[in-house]
Design an enzyme around this catalytic site. Structure first.
Site, PDB file in Angstrom:
ATOM      1  N   VAL A  15      11.760  -3.505  -1.351  1.00 51.17           N
ATOM      2  CA  VAL A  15      10.481  -3.848  -1.980  1.00 51.17           C
ATOM      3  C   VAL A  15       9.807  -2.526  -2.326  1.00 51.17           C
ATOM      4  CG1 VAL A  15       8.321  -5.105  -1.785  1.00 51.17           C
ATOM      5  CG2 VAL A  15      10.311  -5.859  -0.485  1.00 51.17           C
ATOM      6  N   ASP A  45       1.254  -1.473   4.391  1.00 52.06           N
ATOM      7  CA  ASP A  45       0.721  -2.018   3.148  1.00 52.06           C
ATOM      8  C   ASP A  45      -0.418  -2.953   3.508  1.00 52.06           C
ATOM      9  OD1 ASP A  45       1.879  -4.380   3.996  1.00 52.06           O
ATOM     10  OD2 ASP A  45       3.351  -4.499   2.382  1.00 52.06           O
ATOM     11  N   ARG A  62       9.176   6.595 -10.251  1.00 52.08           N
ATOM     12  CA  ARG A  62      10.261   7.217  -9.485  1.00 52.08           C
ATOM     13  C   ARG A  62      10.752   6.281  -8.392  1.00 52.08           C
ATOM     14  NH1 ARG A  62       9.741  13.032  -6.304  1.00 52.08           N
ATOM     15  NH2 ARG A  62      11.792  13.006  -5.304  1.00 52.08           N
ATOM     16  N   SER A  95       2.098  -3.749  -2.158  1.00 52.63           N
ATOM     17  CA  SER A  95       2.367  -2.315  -2.049  1.00 52.63           C
ATOM     18  C   SER A  95       1.785  -1.524  -3.217  1.00 52.63           C
ATOM     19  CB  SER A  95       3.881  -2.069  -1.968  1.00 52.63           C
ATOM     20  OG  SER A  95       4.517  -2.395  -3.188  1.00 52.63           O
ATOM     21  N   ARG A 134      15.281  11.077 -13.833  1.00 55.89           N
ATOM     22  CA  ARG A 134      15.909   9.895 -13.225  1.00 55.89           C
ATOM     23  C   ARG A 134      15.842   8.737 -14.214  1.00 55.89           C
ATOM     24  NH1 ARG A 134      14.503   9.854  -7.394  1.00 55.89           N
ATOM     25  NH2 ARG A 134      16.170  11.388  -7.492  1.00 55.89           N
ATOM     26  N   GLY A 143       7.277 -13.598   6.225  1.00 52.54           N
ATOM     27  CA  GLY A 143       6.569 -12.320   6.210  1.00 52.54           C
ATOM     28  C   GLY A 143       5.701 -12.250   7.447  1.00 52.54           C
ATOM     29  N   ARG A 149       7.427  -9.196  -7.994  1.00 50.34           N
ATOM     30  CA  ARG A 149       6.422  -9.952  -7.255  1.00 50.34           C
ATOM     31  C   ARG A 149       5.107  -9.891  -8.019  1.00 50.34           C
ATOM     32  NH1 ARG A 149       5.062  -9.232  -0.845  1.00 50.34           N
ATOM     33  NH2 ARG A 149       4.697  -7.066  -1.464  1.00 50.34           N
ATOM     34  N   GLU A 170       4.208 -16.938   4.091  1.00 48.03           N
ATOM     35  CA  GLU A 170       3.438 -15.948   4.840  1.00 48.03           C
ATOM     36  C   GLU A 170       2.019 -16.416   5.149  1.00 48.03           C
ATOM     37  OE1 GLU A 170       3.295 -12.412   2.419  1.00 48.03           O
ATOM     38  OE2 GLU A 170       2.734 -13.510   0.625  1.00 48.03           O
ATOM     39  N   LEU A 204       4.083 -10.074   8.982  1.00 46.20           N
ATOM     40  CA  LEU A 204       2.841  -9.308   8.985  1.00 46.20           C
ATOM     41  C   LEU A 204       1.686 -10.115   8.396  1.00 46.20           C
ATOM     42  CD1 LEU A 204       4.368  -5.886   7.895  1.00 46.20           C
ATOM     43  CD2 LEU A 204       3.726  -6.605  10.199  1.00 46.20           C
ATOM     44  N   ASP A 205       1.833 -10.562   7.145  1.00 46.11           N
ATOM     45  CA  ASP A 205       0.778 -11.386   6.558  1.00 46.11           C
ATOM     46  C   ASP A 205       0.598 -12.685   7.336  1.00 46.11           C
ATOM     47  OD1 ASP A 205      -0.935 -10.731   4.323  1.00 46.11           O
ATOM     48  OD2 ASP A 205       0.873 -10.271   3.198  1.00 46.11           O
TER      49      ASP A 205
END
Length: 734
Positions: free
Chosen positions: A125, A640, A132, A282, A319, A466, A346, A441, A468-469
């Site tokens: 993710v 995040d 980059r 993010s 790149r 998820g 996303r 989540e 965390l959430d």
């Protein structure tokens, strides 16, 4: 969140479009994808008119349900960390939080690429606003096992194996030993070990493995699928296990290869099979300027022309996306393998609005719902790939993969599905071209997951947990129930393992196997790869076909777990087990005893405050949406908005229940701000929060997240973060 000024905006019906966004779409996108401007904007306006009221109604439902739950907890206080769960469960049914489950069904999503439907492997993710990083993730389909081992703590620094400034041959030998043990385990030879191998050749379509004066073969000859170069002396040998490829690379002139008995210079592993290019958690993208950066990079990826030039090691490097990889097959044909991860994008969820477009539905101008904007613009940017016009194609099935986060139950999935219908109609796409990933989540999504999947059963290609959430929503939903256990104890509470199992169970029940990914969450410690290797095998062992990793190196290492575990076999076995307990999922992680010592409370505050400040200061001041933030012990953690949500909601909960005081929290925030300033002393673009706290937008936002945490919708951090960055940009021309 209204905005009245129409300076530098283009009017299209009810839409007042920021000039930067309008120019990007008009000049860089529409001509490239062959869509007429007038028809696009008129269709865009029609969709916004239709879906804005629906979006508002869904958010009002969230608020209404939360208010009802808040009141129930006030009327039914917990005793020693326990509530009346039978009564609570009935209450959740009465208010429409816990919905009845319909008949069994199976999904019928078509035209899904193998990387999602059939091949289990790691997933990255990455913030798509950073070109980059976006390219790094795209090119992480293949990774050097030697590099991944040499540069991480998987290989010990002991016994002369230190990772010194120059190449350490002792460490290199340990890397080679590890890699050959990997080959021995997963591409076992009929006799001997890869340590004994002195060469390879292909004879009559079979791989001959030379061991001095003798030869052997693979124990399972079907695992040899291709080679590079001459059959008598190949420069690459392609193997396949559990759907994943590994290439033994051979070069007698290479510094490593020249010292190897078989001239093996590296083992290249198929690594990040998929990557989510993120517009959401993010990313910091608060206005048209920053959204255009997001959209432009995705457009570049979908047209094979995204490039990024940067300085590294005193040299200028450029790149771009990697080409596909070509191999000779054992029967004399050609095999083309993708050189890039299959990309998902996303989009933003249903909550946030953005000033990139102002909308007037008759009651004055308001900001467009960002999820609606994403749902209409990101497919436009993807048209050439969908239609097979992208030189380095992403989807070979003509699909687009959109992950939709932070939805609360089936009604919200239905709106997303209807939005995708409308977007397909606007762009002339066949129905269900736009696939959907449903992130599990939010608590109301978890308990209604089967019905949520039903709403998109011909479109769904992904569900995941998820943690965390989901923890943040767990806390906000039950904020009034009582003080929660310390953050570090959350994973040991009854709801958490039940939630993780439930997601897999529902996914398998609804037939996701062969159609969609079942995913697990992020490994948040990018420098702790040894620990990851020791623990993250639990994800494929749980039946998950993908799991998030923090870096391309992490993807290469985590891919080993999918060689160790056949996820398809695991899923077949799990289909017959009993579904996880809903009662466990509904068990609130309340502390049985909140009489922590002052030292314990302060330690919890310090840890939470440090994480909040370390993330927020870079988000607000520098527009960095995902950071490796040193924790209180200086261990770098990927942070995040999901981790921010947990920490802010946890302090808000302890404040609300009198575990800690406002004065104590503020003192902690100021003290930890100084610590964070010191941790960032080496960053020339960093702006200190201390000592001028009152004039630090970042510090004030961090405090608001805590002291106003209870009133934030679902405990989300986005509204306060966005406003702080918008204020900063307006006043400093950032």
């Amino acid at each position: 969140m209204g905005q009245s000024s129409n300076a530098n905006r283009i009017q299209k019906g009810i839409l007042a479009i920021d000039q930067q966004l309008y120019d990007f779409v008009e000049n860089e996108v529409l001509p490239k994808v062959g869509v007429d401007s007038d028809s696009y904007w008129s269709g865009f306006e029609k969709v916004i008119k239709e879906f804005t009221p629906r979006n508002k109604a869904l958010l009002a439902t969230r608020d209404k349900i939360q208010a009802q739950i808040d009141e129930w907890h006030l009327q039914n206080p917990a005793k020693e960390g326990e509530i009346d769960y039978p009564a609570y469960k009935e209450f959740l049914k009465e208010i429409g939080y816990l919905l009845p489950e319909g008949d069994d069904f199976t999904v019928d999503t078509k035209n899904v690429d193998d990387e999602i439907a059939h091949i289990a492997g790691p997933q990255l993710v990455v913030p798509v606003r950073n070109a980059r990083y976006a390219l790094n993730a795209t090119n992480a389909r293949w990774g050097s096992l030697y590099d991944a081992l040499y540069g991480t703590d998987v290989i010990s620094d002991e016994n002369g194996q230190e990772a010194t400034g120059s190449y350490n041959p002792t460490r290199g030998a340990a890397v080679v030993a590890y890699a050959k043990a990997f080959l021995d385990e997963h591409f076992t030879l009929a006799s001997g070990s890869y340590n004994d191998v002195t060469g390879f050749k292909v004879v009559d379509g079979q791989l001959e493995v030379v061991q001095g004066d003798s030869t052997t073969a693979l124990q399972d000859t079907s695992k040899f699928v291709g080679f590079v170069g001459d059959a008598e002396a190949p420069t690459g040998v392609l193997l396949k296990n559990n759907g994943l490829h590994a290439e033994i690379q051979i070069d007698a002139n290479h510094p490593v290869g020249k010292d190897d008995p078989a001239n093996i210079k590296d083992v290249l592993l198929e690594s990040a099979m998929t990557a989510i290019q993120d517009c959401e958690d993010s990313v910091a993208a608060v206005d048209a300027e920053e959204k255009v950066e997001v959209y432009r990079n995705w457009l570049g990826l979908m047209n094979s022309d995204l490039q990024e030039t940067f300085e590294k090691g005193g040299k200028t490097r450029t790149r771009k996306q990697n080409p596909d990889r070509e191999y000779n097959t054992p029967d004399g044909g050609k095999l083309i393998l993708p050189g890039r991860s299959l990309l998902l994008i996303r989009n933003v969820g249903h909550l946030m609005q953005n000033p990139a477009i102002l909308v007037d539905l008759g009651d004055g101008q308001e900001q467009v719902f960002e999820g609606l904007m994403d749902g209409l613009i990101t497919p436009l940017l993807t048209l050439n790939d969908i239609k097979g016009k992208n030189e380095l194609s992403n989807s070979r099935q003509g699909s687009m993969y959109i992950v939709k986060p932070k939805m609360h139950g089936p009604e919200e999935v239905k709106m997303a599905n209807d939005l995708f219908n409308a977007s397909e109609d606007l762009l002339g796409l066949e129905r269900n071209t736009l696939k959907i990933g449903i992130m599990d989540e939010e608590r109301r999504m978890t308990v209604n997951l089967k019905e949520a999947i039903r709403q998109a059963k011909e479109r769904v290609i992904f569900i995941n947990t998820g943690f965390l959430d989901r923890t943040g929503d767990e806390m906000h939903t039950s904020m009034n129930a009582g003080p929660f256990v310390p953050k570090g104890e959350m994973k040991s509470q009854a709801w958490q393992p039940a939630y993780e199992q439930w997601n897999v169970d529902i996914g398998l029940e609804t037939g996701l196997q062969g159609h969609a990914q079942i995913g697990k969450g992020m490994w948040a410690k990018p420098d702790e790869m040894k620990e990851m290797m020791e623990t993250k095998a639990a994800h494929p062992q749980s039946g998950a076909s993908t799991a998030w990793v923090p870096s391309p190196t992490g993807a290469t290492l985590h891919s080993i777990h999918y060689h160790q575990v056949s996820v398809a076999d695991v899923q077949d076995k799990l289909k017959s087990r009993e579904r996880a307990s809903l009662d466990d999922i509904l068990t609130i992680p309340l502390a049985k005893d909140s009489n922590w010592t002052e030292e314990e409370k302060q330690q919890e505050l310090d840890n939470n405050a440090q994480g909040i400040l370390g993330y927020v200061v870079r988000w607000v001041n520098q527009g960095v949406g995902c950071s490796k933030v040193p924790d209180i012990n200086d261990v770098g953690l990927m942070e995040d908005r999901a981790t921010l949500r947990i920490s802010s909601q946890h302090i808000a909960n302890w404040l609300h229940h009198g575990v800690v005081s406002e004065e104590q929290v503020m003192d902690t925030m100021k003290r930890m701000a100084k610590v964070v300033d010191e941790q960032n002393a080496g960053d020339p673009s960093y702006q200190n929060m201390a000592p001028d706290f009152d004039n630090s937008y970042a510090f004030q936002a961090a405090c608001d997240l805590v002291f106003k945490g209870r009133e934030q919708p679902s405990g989300y951090t986005e509204p306060l973060l966005h406003q702080a960055r918008l204020d900063l940009k307006a006043n400093t021309h950032c």
